[in-house]
Design an enzyme around this catalytic site. Structure first.
Site, mmCIF file in Angstrom:
data_model
loop_
_atom_site.group_PDB
_atom_site.id
_atom_site.type_symbol
_atom_site.label_atom_id
_atom_site.label_comp_id
_atom_site.label_asym_id
_atom_site.label_seq_id
_atom_site.Cartn_x
_atom_site.Cartn_y
_atom_site.Cartn_z
ATOM 1 N N CYS A 181 4.624 -7.748 2.291
ATOM 2 C CA CYS A 181 3.631 -6.732 1.890
ATOM 3 C C CYS A 181 3.926 -6.458 0.422
ATOM 4 C CB CYS A 181 3.818 -5.468 2.724
ATOM 5 S SG CYS A 181 2.953 -4.018 2.069
ATOM 6 N N TYR A 239 -4.402 -0.414 4.725
ATOM 7 C CA TYR A 239 -5.192 -1.524 5.261
ATOM 8 C C TYR A 239 -4.522 -2.093 6.524
ATOM 9 C CZ TYR A 239 -8.314 -2.271 1.167
ATOM 10 O OH TYR A 239 -9.269 -2.172 0.190
ATOM 11 N N CYS A 279 -2.836 -8.207 -1.864
ATOM 12 C CA CYS A 279 -2.544 -7.484 -0.631
ATOM 13 C C CYS A 279 -2.435 -8.534 0.472
ATOM 14 C CB CYS A 279 -3.688 -6.518 -0.339
ATOM 15 S SG CYS A 279 -3.588 -5.749 1.283
HETATM 16 N N1 DGL Z 1 0.057 -3.844 0.190
HETATM 17 C C1 DGL Z 1 -0.622 -4.278 1.345
HETATM 18 C C2 DGL Z 1 -0.084 -5.629 1.825
HETATM 19 O O1 DGL Z 1 0.429 -6.392 1.042
HETATM 20 C C3 DGL Z 1 -0.799 -3.387 2.533
HETATM 21 C C4 DGL Z 1 -0.567 -1.959 2.527
HETATM 22 C C5 DGL Z 1 -1.456 -1.234 3.519
HETATM 23 O O2 DGL Z 1 -1.194 -1.255 4.722
HETATM 24 O O3 DGL Z 1 -2.428 -0.665 3.043
HETATM 25 O O4 DGL Z 1 -0.192 -5.959 2.989
#
Ligand code: DGL
Length: 251
Positions: free
Chosen positions: A181, A43, A74
């Site tokens: 993240c 994402y 996320c």
């Molecule tokens: N786990 C996601 C976050 O906390 C992002 C990982 C991704 O780039 O898909 O930002």
């Protein structure tokens, strides 16, 4: 909305498990549906519109499943879409993770700090507001492009090589690391191997408490005094991912 319905929780992959782990400490009797959108990860490099659309699809699925609350596990999706989702779906509470930068301000204000997050989170308006509100002027923002991917893959050698390449310049110079993240708490040891002794800041325990408060306030705490269930859905039906998810949850 019914007390016994599940809580929907999602991330672009299995990283959100680090949030679910903290939630289970506080709310073990709830039922959870965890959605891992591995078909569409990462994402971190997607536009706001793309993330809004992906989030909407997941939220619609949770609503069909009659979820009583939705946790955005996320940081990228939380930073870019939570406001949009709250405006669009007014009947369901959204609880979103965000980088624990305010905690640095509250507990370790004068210390050198490294914020690790995706490019999407670091460039987002929501994170910039947080950062400028609590800026301690000793902070480095480091977008970690591709890091969530290799954590998702679970390739230890690639993780170590990546961290050596990107974090080595900060060795011995940093006191606090914000894990911005949800994938990154899975590699705390590896981060420490490169940076030396640091204090980690992770928003997940605070999100868990906040979720509990929201459910209490709305009278939505599951009243059955038995351990809840966890259902795992992966958008690319990756069985390996499912296996890894349940292994980590048991640790
Ligand atoms: N786990 C996601 C976050 O906390 C992002 C990982 C991704 O780039 O898909 O930002």
């Amino acid at each position: 909305m019914n007390k016994n319905e599940a809580i929907g929780i999602f991330d672009s992959g299995i990283g959100g498990i680090t949030v679910l782990r903290e939630i289970l400490e506080v709310l073990p009797n709830e039922n959870y549906i965890y959605y891992s959108d591995s078909k569409n990860n990462p994402y971190g490099d997607k536009s706001d519109d793309q993330i809004n659309e992906l989030c909407e699809n997941i939220v619609n699925l949770f609503i069909e499943q009659k979820c009583k609350a939705i946790v955005i596990a996320c940081n990228t999706a939380g930073a870019k879409s939570v406001q949009y989702l709250r405006e669009k779906y007014t009947n369901i509470p959204f609880i979103a993770i965000e980088p624990a930068y305010k905690m640095v301000h509250d507990y370790a204000y004068n210390e050198s700090t490294l914020v690790l997050a995706t490019k999407g989170t670091i460039e987002s308006e929501k994170f910039n507001l947080l950062y400028h509100t609590y800026d301690n002027h000793k902070t480095i923002l480091l977008p970690c492009i591709g890091l969530a991917d290799i954590i998702e893959e679970g390739n230890e050698d690639k993780i170590k090589t990546y961290l050596k390449e990107h974090l080595e310049p900060y060795r011995g110079k940093i006191k606090n690391v914000v894990l911005g993240c949800t994938h990154y708490p899975l590699i705390q040891e590896e981060i420490q191997e490169v940076l030396g002794q640091v204090t980690f800041f992770n928003g997940a325990p605070y999100l868990a408490k906040h979720l509990q408060e929201v459910l209490e306030e709305k009278n939505l705490i599951n009243s059955k005094g038995i351990k809840g269930t966890i259902q795992f859905i992966d958008s690319s039906n990756d069985e390996q991912k499912k296996k890894r998810f349940f292994e980590i949850i048991k640790e």
